[in-house]
Each structure stands twice: as structure tokens, then as C-alpha cells.
Design a protein around this motif. Structure first.
Motif, PDB file in Angstrom:
ATOM      1  N   TYR A 129       0.826  -1.209   0.000  1.00  0.00           N
ATOM      2  CA  TYR A 129       0.000   0.000   0.000  1.00  0.00           C
ATOM      3  C   TYR A 129       0.858   1.256   0.000  1.00  0.00           C
ATOM      4  CZ  TYR A 129      -3.154   3.625   1.780  1.00  0.00           C
ATOM      5  OH  TYR A 129      -3.866   4.785   1.951  1.00  0.00           O
ATOM      6  N   HIS A 130       1.827   1.339   0.864  1.00  0.00           N
ATOM      7  CA  HIS A 130       2.641   2.549   0.965  1.00  0.00           C
ATOM      8  C   HIS A 130       3.694   2.639  -0.144  1.00  0.00           C
ATOM      9  CE1 HIS A 130       1.053   4.122   4.745  1.00  0.00           C
ATOM     10  NE2 HIS A 130       0.970   2.875   5.161  1.00  0.00           N
ATOM     11  N   ARG A 131       4.216   1.493  -0.582  1.00  0.00           N
ATOM     12  CA  ARG A 131       5.275   1.512  -1.608  1.00  0.00           C
ATOM     13  C   ARG A 131       4.777   2.098  -2.922  1.00  0.00           C
ATOM     14  NH1 ARG A 131       8.006   1.870  -5.314  1.00  0.00           N
ATOM     15  NH2 ARG A 131       9.784   0.625  -6.042  1.00  0.00           N
ATOM     16  N   TRP A 132       3.532   1.786  -3.304  1.00  0.00           N
ATOM     17  CA  TRP A 132       3.040   2.226  -4.617  1.00  0.00           C
ATOM     18  C   TRP A 132       1.845   3.167  -4.526  1.00  0.00           C
ATOM     19  CZ3 TRP A 132       4.846  -2.926  -4.166  1.00  0.00           C
ATOM     20  CH2 TRP A 132       6.000  -3.188  -4.904  1.00  0.00           C
ATOM     21  N   LYS A 133       1.622   3.721  -3.347  1.00  0.00           N
ATOM     22  CA  LYS A 133       0.494   4.636  -3.164  1.00  0.00           C
ATOM     23  C   LYS A 133       0.602   5.852  -4.077  1.00  0.00           C
ATOM     24  CE  LYS A 133      -1.826   7.429   0.363  1.00  0.00           C
ATOM     25  NZ  LYS A 133      -1.812   7.872   1.788  1.00  0.00           N
ATOM     26  N   ALA A 134       1.754   6.445  -4.145  1.00  0.00           N
ATOM     27  CA  ALA A 134       1.937   7.654  -4.962  1.00  0.00           C
ATOM     28  C   ALA A 134       1.698   7.376  -6.437  1.00  0.00           C
ATOM     29  CB  ALA A 134       3.340   8.216  -4.741  1.00  0.00           C
ATOM     30  N   GLU A 135       2.022   6.169  -6.888  1.00  0.00           N
ATOM     31  CA  GLU A 135       1.871   5.839  -8.305  1.00  0.00           C
ATOM     32  C   GLU A 135       0.439   5.476  -8.675  1.00  0.00           C
ATOM     33  OE1 GLU A 135       3.492   2.573 -11.613  1.00  0.00           O
ATOM     34  OE2 GLU A 135       4.418   2.685  -9.623  1.00  0.00           O
ATOM     35  N   PHE A 136      -0.277   4.800  -7.791  1.00  0.00           N
ATOM     36  CA  PHE A 136      -1.559   4.209  -8.181  1.00  0.00           C
ATOM     37  C   PHE A 136      -2.796   4.845  -7.563  1.00  0.00           C
ATOM     38  CE2 PHE A 136       1.100   0.184  -8.750  1.00  0.00           C
ATOM     39  CZ  PHE A 136       1.187   0.353 -10.127  1.00  0.00           C
ATOM     40  N   GLU A 137      -2.660   5.577  -6.479  1.00  0.00           N
ATOM     41  CA  GLU A 137      -3.864   6.087  -5.811  1.00  0.00           C
ATOM     42  C   GLU A 137      -4.635   7.030  -6.728  1.00  0.00           C
ATOM     43  OE1 GLU A 137      -4.961   7.299  -1.317  1.00  0.00           O
ATOM     44  OE2 GLU A 137      -3.364   8.499  -2.218  1.00  0.00           O
ATOM     45  N   GLY A 138      -5.943   6.782  -6.827  1.00  0.00           N
ATOM     46  CA  GLY A 138      -6.812   7.630  -7.638  1.00  0.00           C
ATOM     47  C   GLY A 138      -6.815   7.333  -9.116  1.00  0.00           C
ATOM     48  N   ARG A 139      -6.038   6.355  -9.553  1.00  0.00           N
ATOM     49  CA  ARG A 139      -5.966   6.042 -10.982  1.00  0.00           C
ATOM     50  C   ARG A 139      -6.895   4.889 -11.329  1.00  0.00           C
ATOM     51  NH1 ARG A 139       0.073   5.690 -13.134  1.00  0.00           N
ATOM     52  NH2 ARG A 139      -1.083   5.858 -15.094  1.00  0.00           N
ATOM     53  N   LYS A 140      -7.354   4.862 -12.586  1.00  0.00           N
ATOM     54  CA  LYS A 140      -8.218   3.793 -13.076  1.00  0.00           C
ATOM     55  C   LYS A 140      -7.400   2.788 -13.873  1.00  0.00           C
ATOM     56  CE  LYS A 140     -12.385   6.627 -13.241  1.00  0.00           C
ATOM     57  NZ  LYS A 140     -13.505   7.138 -14.084  1.00  0.00           N
ATOM     58  N   ALA A 141      -7.898   1.545 -13.906  1.00  0.00           N
ATOM     59  CA  ALA A 141      -7.156   0.453 -14.538  1.00  0.00           C
ATOM     60  C   ALA A 141      -6.839   0.738 -15.993  1.00  0.00           C
ATOM     61  CB  ALA A 141      -7.940  -0.847 -14.411  1.00  0.00           C
ATOM     62  N   ASN A 142      -7.752   1.402 -16.722  1.00  0.00           N
ATOM     63  CA  ASN A 142      -7.518   1.641 -18.153  1.00  0.00           C
ATOM     64  C   ASN A 142      -6.451   2.701 -18.409  1.00  0.00           C
ATOM     65  OD1 ASN A 142      -8.907   3.938 -17.428  1.00  0.00           O
ATOM     66  ND2 ASN A 142     -10.631   3.607 -18.833  1.00  0.00           N
ATOM     67  N   LYS A 143      -5.968   3.311 -17.346  1.00  0.00           N
ATOM     68  CA  LYS A 143      -4.899   4.304 -17.478  1.00  0.00           C
ATOM     69  C   LYS A 143      -3.537   3.739 -17.060  1.00  0.00           C
ATOM     70  CE  LYS A 143      -7.775   7.568 -18.701  1.00  0.00           C
ATOM     71  NZ  LYS A 143      -7.764   8.116 -20.082  1.00  0.00           N
ATOM     72  N   ILE A 144      -3.531   2.477 -16.688  1.00  0.00           N
ATOM     73  CA  ILE A 144      -2.297   1.852 -16.213  1.00  0.00           C
ATOM     74  C   ILE A 144      -1.665   1.054 -17.355  1.00  0.00           C
ATOM     75  CG2 ILE A 144      -1.310   0.263 -14.512  1.00  0.00           C
ATOM     76  CD1 ILE A 144      -2.521   2.783 -13.288  1.00  0.00           C
ATOM     77  N   PRO A 145      -0.365   1.223 -17.611  1.00  0.00           N
ATOM     78  CA  PRO A 145       0.303   0.450 -18.671  1.00  0.00           C
ATOM     79  C   PRO A 145       0.176  -1.048 -18.442  1.00  0.00           C
ATOM     80  CG  PRO A 145       1.712   2.227 -17.878  1.00  0.00           C
ATOM     81  CD  PRO A 145       0.546   2.168 -16.944  1.00  0.00           C
ATOM     82  N   ALA A 146       0.210  -1.809 -19.504  1.00  0.00           N
ATOM     83  CA  ALA A 146       0.007  -3.259 -19.431  1.00  0.00           C
ATOM     84  C   ALA A 146       1.009  -3.929 -18.497  1.00  0.00           C
ATOM     85  CB  ALA A 146       0.085  -3.869 -20.823  1.00  0.00           C
ATOM     86  N   ASP A 147       2.261  -3.474 -18.521  1.00  0.00           N
ATOM     87  CA  ASP A 147       3.285  -4.124 -17.716  1.00  0.00           C
ATOM     88  C   ASP A 147       3.187  -3.778 -16.232  1.00  0.00           C
ATOM     89  OD1 ASP A 147       4.091  -1.502 -17.906  1.00  0.00           O
ATOM     90  OD2 ASP A 147       6.195  -1.948 -18.294  1.00  0.00           O
ATOM     91  N   ARG A 148       2.236  -2.881 -15.878  1.00  0.00           N
ATOM     92  CA  ARG A 148       2.025  -2.525 -14.467  1.00  0.00           C
ATOM     93  C   ARG A 148       0.658  -2.989 -13.962  1.00  0.00           C
ATOM     94  NH1 ARG A 148       6.468  -1.187 -11.945  1.00  0.00           N
ATOM     95  NH2 ARG A 148       5.542   0.443 -10.637  1.00  0.00           N
TER      96      ARG A 148
END
Length: 540
Positions: A129-148
Motif C-alpha cells: 500500500y505505501h510503496r506504490w500509493k503515490a503511483e496508483f492512488e486515484g488512478r483507473k485500470a484503463n490508465k495503467i500500462p500493461a506491464d504494471r
């Protein structure tokens, strides 16, 4: 005293925490080895297995126990521990050139080169949760690159768990705080009045007519508390200890969301965690901080049989390889992956994994290690987990489904069964799944070895997994040509079907067929497994 909503909540909580670990019925020690027909216990029929094998000569089998460590001096284990014959004990040299110095009994991936060990670890959901909070919080799946995408899914699951635990804990904490203070104060009032350090129900009954209103209120509160547990010898001191521990657990759940966990592991190991090739870290200290868990697991599999001491393990002859990768808290994927690889490289044929967690951010490390084991004919046995959940929906890692969608064929997942004497055929805590759990094995009140040269009884799929691993090792010892896939087939097909409906784990009154809990709907049975192995051997 009027029972307020806070008091009802407190009574409910304190009754639960006070009764943790208290068993209403104590079944026969070693019941898990017994036979349903001959002994009346829903065990694995081990004597029948050995009777069928009496004219055969076994070969030694190495079983790796990836766990919290092992008491290597235990009287019922020390003679069956695997030894690295190429390593000279205590000379401070890497005699066999494998990168691990003095790895005589195995290796510890949770410590420093100086010998200091990680005793208590953090939880993976908090780390993710804390390691990737800044990268993923508030984002939608369709905005995330395939490799992530996979990592994003892991973060979302961790965030859901963290948020739910936080809200639940905060609600309970707010409800209990006032009563917590009242319990501490009322306990002090009674102790001061009686001139004692602790008291029970009998001690306060004589105070029911005390003229002091403060004493009367304190007596009423503690009378209500004592009435909530079925133990006439209950003392206030244990209530308070258990309550403080429970409040501490709530605080921990609150803090998991509010504060990033400290990297205790990295401070000791000094490795680059994201680099699987940075693998020469840790030490050979398998005992410090090991607790009872790994020792208990090892004893179930292979405690010396028929020596008149302690307990009997399942498989003989067996050699237990100790690999420490699971300190208190959650294991790290890299440590698990390297422990699997170490086991394979040093001759293990069976690997027991009595651990798990709800997220696995570096699952690719573990997937590659499982494939590595499969290519070299090594069977992995894993406990299904103790959350009373369907792990088809609530995945419990490590699991046999790879990131590319393929499934490992050398991976056996085991739920925890019981006996009528333990409360039912299905353990109330066991995870289950028609698709993701292969079979159940005894995992309630399993009497086994404990650290400090002791013995104890334990519950959990952590215990059912080594029961299955022990049966697998027994088959491998007497039928060495069988592959992991063949051993899994034998174990699955030879299990015994439970004759009645069971209470669904996690529910109080919902009953289901035992076949709803695993893909086989069976409990492992060593006697029938050996019988089937003999038949298959003849047919081949």
C-alpha cells in the motif's frame, strides 16, 4: 449498572479474546495419524500405510521446510535433519562454493551476515500500500500500462484491506476506549480494597453489599465480565492483558494505514530487493527468532518414529532441510523464491510451504522458482490459509497459477480438516475452494514438536500442509520413481470422502457438502494412498 452499548461491545470483544486458545474438547494426541474405521478418528490411517509397506525398502527423502526456522537441537528432530556434507561446520568458510557460508542444515534468508536475525516482520499489505500509493492512488485500470497491471491489481487489493481494517479498527477503538479505562480503574479499586494484585468472581461476591458506591459499581462491572466466560477460575489480570493486546492490535491496524512500515528486513540483509540475482545474503542462524512454527511443521513431517520420545512424524526415512524465509509477519517474495531454488539445488524432493499472504507484488520471482522446481521434479505443498475464505475469489499466495495464466503441475494446495472430537470435519478457520484447493488434511489439535526441546498442540493449515507433505514424502521414499504429478494424482484420488455435511468455514450455521470445499472433496489418507501406489506400480 446499566449495560450500555459500549459495555455490550466490550463484553463481546473480551469474551472472544479471553477464550482464544481455549479448547472445549481435547481430542486424543496424535489423532491425525489414526484410522477412521479402526480407531474412530478421521486421521490418515498411517499404520495401514506402513503395514502395506512392510516388505519394501525405502530410500531417504529430503524435505525442505521453508518456514520460521527450526530448533536444530531438538531431541526428536536433530537426528533427521539434512546435513550439507560438503560444508564443514563452524569454520567460517564457504567450503562447497555455493555462496552460503557454513550452511550445514540449510540457510536463513532473514538475517545479516553477522548472524543477527529478523524476528518480527511487517505485513505485505502495508508494504504494498505505501510503496506504490503515490503511483496508483486515484488512478483507473484503463490508465495503467500493461506491464504494471498486475502490480496495480495488487495495490488495489492491499488498499482495500488496509482501508477496511482501518475503518473497522477505528470504530472498535472508539467504542472500547471508554470501557477500557473503566475496566482498568475498577480493577484498581477492587485490588486496593481487597489488598490483592488480582481477583476472581468468588473474591468479589462478598463485596455486593459494600457501602462504597465506587466499589459497588466496580463489582457490578466485573461480575458482568466474569459472566461472559465459562471459566470459574478466571482472573481480572488475564482479562486486562488480553484486552491490552486486543487494543494494541487495533492500534496496529490503524497505524498500517497512517504510517509506512519500516524496512526491518532490508536493514539486516543489505541486498537489492528488486534484483533476484542478488542472492548471497543472510546467515546460517536457523534457531534465533524461529519460534515454534517451523519446529512444529518439521515434527509433523518427520519427527523420529518409534523412539519412545515425544511424537512420531509421518515419513521415515526423511531428512529435513531447514530454510528460514518466514519471520513473524509476512514473508518477502524474493526470500521465498530463493529458498525454493536453494532447496532444489541441494537435493530436496518435497518442499513444504506453511505460509502465505493476500498480495504478492514480486510474484514473478516465485513463479520462476516454482517452474525451476517443476523442471527438476520437485513437489511443492502449500497450506491454503486460515481466513475461512474461498480462495478462488480471495487469492492466497503463493499459488500455482502463473502470471501468464498457466498452472503449475507440481503444486499441491491443502485445506485443514478436523475430527468430530475437535468440533467438526472441516476446520472453522480453513480457507477453501472447489477450484484452488486440492484436498484437506488434519490441521486441528496436531500434537508436535516445539522450540526449546518441547512439544505442543497447534491448529492451522500450517499443520495440514506438513501432514500432506509427510504423506508425499512417504510415497516418494517407497516409490522413488513416481513424479510430483503422479504423487499428487495418488494423494487426490486416494483421499477419503467425508460422510456428512459440514459447517462452512467462517459461518456459524450454514452447512455444505464437504465436496464444496476442494476439488476432490476428500481428506488425505496415507493407507489408501499407498494402496493406490502399489496398484499403479503393478500396472506400469
Amino acid at each position: 449498572m446499566k449495560k450500555t452499548g459500549c459495555l455490550f461491545l466490550f463484553l463481546l470483544v473480551i469474551t472472544v479474546v479471553y477464550s482464544q486458545g481455549d479448547r472445549v474438547v481435547e481430542p486424543r494426541q496424535g489423532w491425525h495419524l489414526l484410522d477412521p474405521e479402526n480407531d474412530g478418528y478421521w486421521g490418515i490411517s498411517l499404520d495401514k500405510a506402513y503395514a502395506l509397506l512392510k516388505n519394501r525398502e525405502p530410500v531417504p527423502v529430503i524435505v525442505a521446510v521453508i518456514d520460521s526456522g527450526i530448533d536444530t537441537a531438538h531431541e526428536d528432530l536433530r537426528d533427521i535433519l539434512w546435513r550439507n556434507e560438503k560444508e564443514i561446520n563452524g569454520n567460517g568458510l564457504d567450503d562447497d562454493g555455493n555462496g552460503y557460508t557454513d550452511d550445514v542444515y540449510g540457510w536463513n534468508f532473514c538475517g545479516s551476515k553477522s548472524g543477527e536475525n529478523l524476528v518480527r516482520n511487517t505485513y505485505e499489505v502495508a508494504r504494498v500500500y505505501h510503496r506504490w500509493k503515490a503511483e496508483f492512488e486515484g488512478r483507473k485500470a484503463n490508465k495503467i500500462p500493461a506491464d504494471r497491471q498486475f502490480l496495480f491489481s495488487q495495490w488495489k487489493k492491499a488498499a482495500e484491506i488496509i482501508h477496511k481494517e482501518y475503518e473497522d479498527a477505528l470504530k472498535q477503538k472508539n467504542g472500547i476506549s471508554e470501557m477500557h479505562d473503566a475496566v482498568i480503574l475498577s480493577s484498581r479499586i477492587i485490588c486496593d480494597h481487597l489488598g490483592v494484585k488480582e481477583f476472581g468472581l468468588r473474591d468479589i461476591q462478598s463485596l455486593s453489599n459494600a457501602p462504597d458506591k465506587r466499589i459497588l459499581a466496580a463489582v457490578q462491572l466485573w461480575t458482568d465480565l466474569f459472566s461472559g466466560v465459562d471459566d470459574p477460575e478466571a482472573k481480572n489480570s488475564r482479562f486486562i492483558t488480553e484486552l491490552n493486546d486486543y487494543v494494541s492490535q487495533l492500534d496496529n491496524k490503524i497505524n498500517r494505514k497512517l504510517h509506512e512500515p519500516e524496512d526491518f528486513r532490508g536493514q539486516l540483509t543489505g541486498d537489492s530487493y528488486q534484483d533476484i540475482d542478488d542472492r548471497f545474503y543472510g546467515n546460517n542462524n536457523l534457531a534465533t527468532g524461529s519460534g515454534n512454527h517451523g519446529t512444529a511443521v518439521a515434527g509433523i513431517i518427520g519427527a523420529i518414529r518409534n523412539n519412545g520420545t515425544g511424537v512420531d512424524g509421518i515419513a521415515a526415512p526423511v531428512r529435513i532441510m531447514a530454510l528460514r524465509a518466514v519471520p513473524g509477519g509476512d514473508e518477502h517474495d524474493k526470500d521465498v523464491a530463493l529458498a525454493i531454488r536453494y532447496a532444489v539445488d541441494h537435493g530436496a524432493q518435497i518442499i513444504n510451504m506453511s505460509f502465505g499472504k493476500p498480495v504478492s507484488p514480486y510474484k514473478r520471482f516465485v513463479d520462476d522458482a516454482v517452474r525451476y522446481a517443476a523442471a527438476r521434479g520437485v513437489l511443492l505443498v502449500h497450506g491454503a490459509g486460515n481466513d475461512a475464505k474461498d480462495i478462488t475469489k480471495n487469492i492466497f499466495y503463493p499459488n500455482p497459477v502463473f502470471l501468464d495464466g498457466q498452472t503449475a503441475t507440481n503444486f499441491l494446495t491443502v485445506g485443514a480438516s478436523g475430527d468430530l472430537s475437535t468440533g467438526g470435519y472441516a476446520a472453522p478457520f480453513s480457507n477453501y475452494s472447489r477450484e484452488a484447493v486440492d484436498i484437506f488434511a488434519p490441521g486441528v489439535y496436531i500434537h508436535t514438536t516445539a522450540a526449546g526441546n518441547g512439544y505442543q498442540s497447534s491448529d492451522g493449515t500450517s499443520m495440514s500442509s506438513p501432514v500432506a507433505a509427510g504423506v508425499a514424502a512417504l510415497l516418494k521414499a517407497y516409490f522413488p520413481r513416481f513424479t510430483p504429478e503422479e504423487i499428487i494424482r495418488i494423494i487426490r484420488e486416494s483421499g477419503k470422502a467425508v460422510p456428512s455435511a459440514v459447517v462452512l468455514p467462517g459461518e456459524s450455521d450454514k452447512k455444505v457438502s464437504f465436496s464444496a470445499l476442494s476439488s476432490t472433496g476428500k481428506v488425505i489418507n496415507a493407507g489408501e494412498a499407498v494402496r493406490l501406489a502399489l496398484e499403479l506400480e503393478k500396472s506400469n
